[in-house]
Design a protein around this motif. Structure first.
Motif, PDB file in Angstrom:
ATOM      1  N   ALA A   1       0.846  -1.202   0.000  1.00  0.00           N
ATOM      2  CA  ALA A   1       0.000   0.000   0.000  1.00  0.00           C
ATOM      3  C   ALA A   1       0.878   1.247   0.000  1.00  0.00           C
ATOM      4  O   ALA A   1       0.593   2.221  -0.715  1.00  0.00           O
ATOM      5  CB  ALA A   1      -0.924  -0.010   1.220  1.00  0.00           C
TER       6      ALA A   1
ATOM      7  N   ILE B   1      -8.787   5.808  -3.855  1.00  0.00           N
ATOM      8  CA  ILE B   1      -8.810   4.496  -4.496  1.00  0.00           C
ATOM      9  C   ILE B   1      -9.990   4.407  -5.466  1.00  0.00           C
ATOM     10  O   ILE B   1     -11.127   4.688  -5.093  1.00  0.00           O
ATOM     11  CB  ILE B   1      -8.966   3.366  -3.440  1.00  0.00           C
ATOM     12  CG1 ILE B   1      -8.114   3.636  -2.206  1.00  0.00           C
ATOM     13  CG2 ILE B   1      -8.703   2.003  -4.049  1.00  0.00           C
ATOM     14  CD1 ILE B   1      -6.708   3.191  -2.236  1.00  0.00           C
TER      15      ILE B   1
ATOM     16  N   GLY C   1     -11.559   1.517  -7.580  1.00  0.00           N
ATOM     17  CA  GLY C   1     -11.481   0.063  -7.795  1.00  0.00           C
ATOM     18  C   GLY C   1     -10.286  -0.483  -7.029  1.00  0.00           C
ATOM     19  O   GLY C   1     -10.237  -0.413  -5.802  1.00  0.00           O
ATOM     20  N   ARG C   2      -9.274  -0.991  -7.751  1.00  0.00           N
ATOM     21  CA  ARG C   2      -8.081  -1.499  -7.076  1.00  0.00           C
ATOM     22  C   ARG C   2      -6.876  -0.597  -7.339  1.00  0.00           C
ATOM     23  O   ARG C   2      -5.740  -0.944  -7.049  1.00  0.00           O
ATOM     24  CB  ARG C   2      -7.772  -2.937  -7.543  1.00  0.00           C
ATOM     25  CG  ARG C   2      -8.884  -3.910  -7.167  1.00  0.00           C
ATOM     26  CD  ARG C   2      -8.487  -5.342  -7.422  1.00  0.00           C
ATOM     27  NE  ARG C   2      -7.211  -5.715  -6.847  1.00  0.00           N
ATOM     28  CZ  ARG C   2      -7.021  -6.016  -5.556  1.00  0.00           C
ATOM     29  NH1 ARG C   2      -8.028  -5.983  -4.726  1.00  0.00           N
ATOM     30  NH2 ARG C   2      -5.822  -6.360  -5.121  1.00  0.00           N
ATOM     31  N   GLU C   3      -7.162   0.589  -7.905  1.00  0.00           N
ATOM     32  CA  GLU C   3      -6.058   1.463  -8.312  1.00  0.00           C
ATOM     33  C   GLU C   3      -6.005   2.716  -7.438  1.00  0.00           C
ATOM     34  O   GLU C   3      -7.034   3.329  -7.164  1.00  0.00           O
ATOM     35  CB  GLU C   3      -6.301   1.883  -9.768  1.00  0.00           C
ATOM     36  CG  GLU C   3      -5.075   2.407 -10.465  1.00  0.00           C
ATOM     37  CD  GLU C   3      -5.443   3.076 -11.798  1.00  0.00           C
ATOM     38  OE1 GLU C   3      -4.601   3.815 -12.303  1.00  0.00           O
ATOM     39  OE2 GLU C   3      -6.577   2.862 -12.291  1.00  0.00           O
TER      40      GLU C   3
END
Ligand SMILES: CC(C)(COP(=O)(O)OP(=O)(O)OC[C@H]1O[C@@H](n2cnc3c(N)ncnc32)[C@H](O)[C@@H]1OP(=O)(O)O)[C@@H](O)C(=O)NCCC(=O)NCCS
Length: 332
Positions: free
Chosen positions: A15, A60, A62-64
């Motif tokens: 992260a 953030i 989604g996952r980006e």
């Protein structure tokens, strides 16, 4: 907007890496060394700092991670103030991500009892950048204008003989002591006294900051933290005939990067000005840095545009302006 703002745990290395990548991408167009190398951030960001509270935010989608925020606050003095920073990846600007990050950073600052939030905007000399209208839109005013300057080692070496002639015998009444990070015991108390002058003596413009007290214990703890993060603070002290520290300057080099260095602090006691100690101290630290790190290519520094004496010294050394820094401030 589908983007959510989340706190990032700096001990979660993937992260933290994503957070670091956002800042890296958002600052890629700037000159000099605008963002620390990963190895520096990887070690420094998760480390507990007894004097500075640090919180990280990620925007953030989604996952980006498309945006990154940072809030820092001093824990020993300036308890009324916090610093907020936001970065948005190129390609995802003007979608409100920066605004959401800064709003959340301000909520966190207010929740911690802070009433003044400060920030920074870097602009090309004589030009502008998105950070300037962004700061205005977020309600920040310009408290001080600084110039970011860079010196190439080649320029310094070309000027050095002339500089030595300029100093001449002006500083003859002073002894110069240099060290790497750890101040010799006999000077540490006097060193603390001069560090305490710093906030009063450097031009802060409208910046709402107060002075701090530097006891030997606090200095030793700060030195230990520098050593723990692999940073070398190459320091020169000018010692007056009575043994007191009359001036100090330093150049910092990280173990992860032996090509780029930064000037930390420079101050000459008002009672000892006019002896070219500013120039002599800076030459001492630059010489020390070059002998310890022969691979050094450049050194950078920043000072208020109104700080005429320091600017004259830096110009003489060969520093050139590469950016303008706006010190921003908002009262919550
Ligand atoms: C500055 C930065 C964080 C702005 O992020 P962003 O997500 O584009 O900002 P937002 O979309 O939330 O913009 C909020 C408001 O700021 C103003 N603004 C932002 N960018 C602007 C630009 N390029 N030109 C004019 N106004 C701008 C607008 O008023 C905007 O509102 P609007 O779009 O409704 O008109 C981003 O450009 C960035 O990462 N820059 C590099 C890093 C940096 O300088 N960070 C700031 C200092 S730490």
């Amino acid at each position: 907007m589908t983007v959510s703002i989340e706190q990032i745990d700096p001990h979660n290395e993937p992260a933290l890496r994503a957070w670091w990548e956002v800042g890296h991408a958002a600052t890629a167009e700037r000159p000099g060394k605008p963002w620390p190398v990963w190895e520096q951030s990887r070690v420094a960001m998760p480390r507990h700092h007894p004097e500075i509270g640090v919180s990280l935010l990620g925007a953030i989608d989604g996952r980006e991670m498309v945006g990154a925020g940072l809030l820092t606050r001093r824990l020993k003095e300036n308890l009324h103030a916090a610093m907020a920073f936001a970065w948005v990846v190129p390609g995802r600007t003007r979608e409100g991500v920066g605004r959401s990050l800064v709003r959340e950073l301000e909520v966190m600052a207010a929740g911690d009892g802070r009433t003044t939030v400060q920030g920074e905007a870097f602009l090309p000399p004589g030009g502008s950048a998105p950070a300037e209208p962004f700061a205005a839109a977020m309600g920040y005013s310009v408290a001080s204008r600084e110039s970011i300057k860079e010196l190439t080692v080649a320029d310094y070496l070309a000027r050095r003989p002339d500089l030595a002639r300029t100093v001449g015998g002006a500083a003859d009444g002073y002894r110069f002591v240099t060290f790497d990070t750890v101040c010799p015991e006999e000077h540490v108390e006097s060193f603390g006294r001069i560090l305490g002058l710093l906030m009063n003596e450097i031009p802060l413009g409208e910046l709402d900051l107060e002075t701090s007290e530097w006891t030997p214990e606090r200095i030793r703890a700060a030195e230990q933290r520098q050593a723990d993060t692999g940073r070398h603070v190459l320091t020169a002290l000018a010692i007056a005939a009575d043994g007191e520290v009359a001036g100090v300057s330093d150049v910092r080099v990280d173990d992860t990067d032996h090509e780029n260095a930064q000037v930390g602090i420079t101050i000459v006691d008002p009672g000892h000005r006019g002896h070219r100690l500013g120039l002599a101290l800076k030459m001492a630290t630059h010489d020390l840095a070059l002998s310890a790190y022969p691979s050094l290519v450049r050194v950078d520094t920043s000072n208020a545009e109104v700080n005429t004496h320091m600017n004259a010294v830096n110009d003489a050394l060969g520093y050139r302006s590469i950016e303008t820094l706006l010190e921003l401030q908002k009262k919550l």
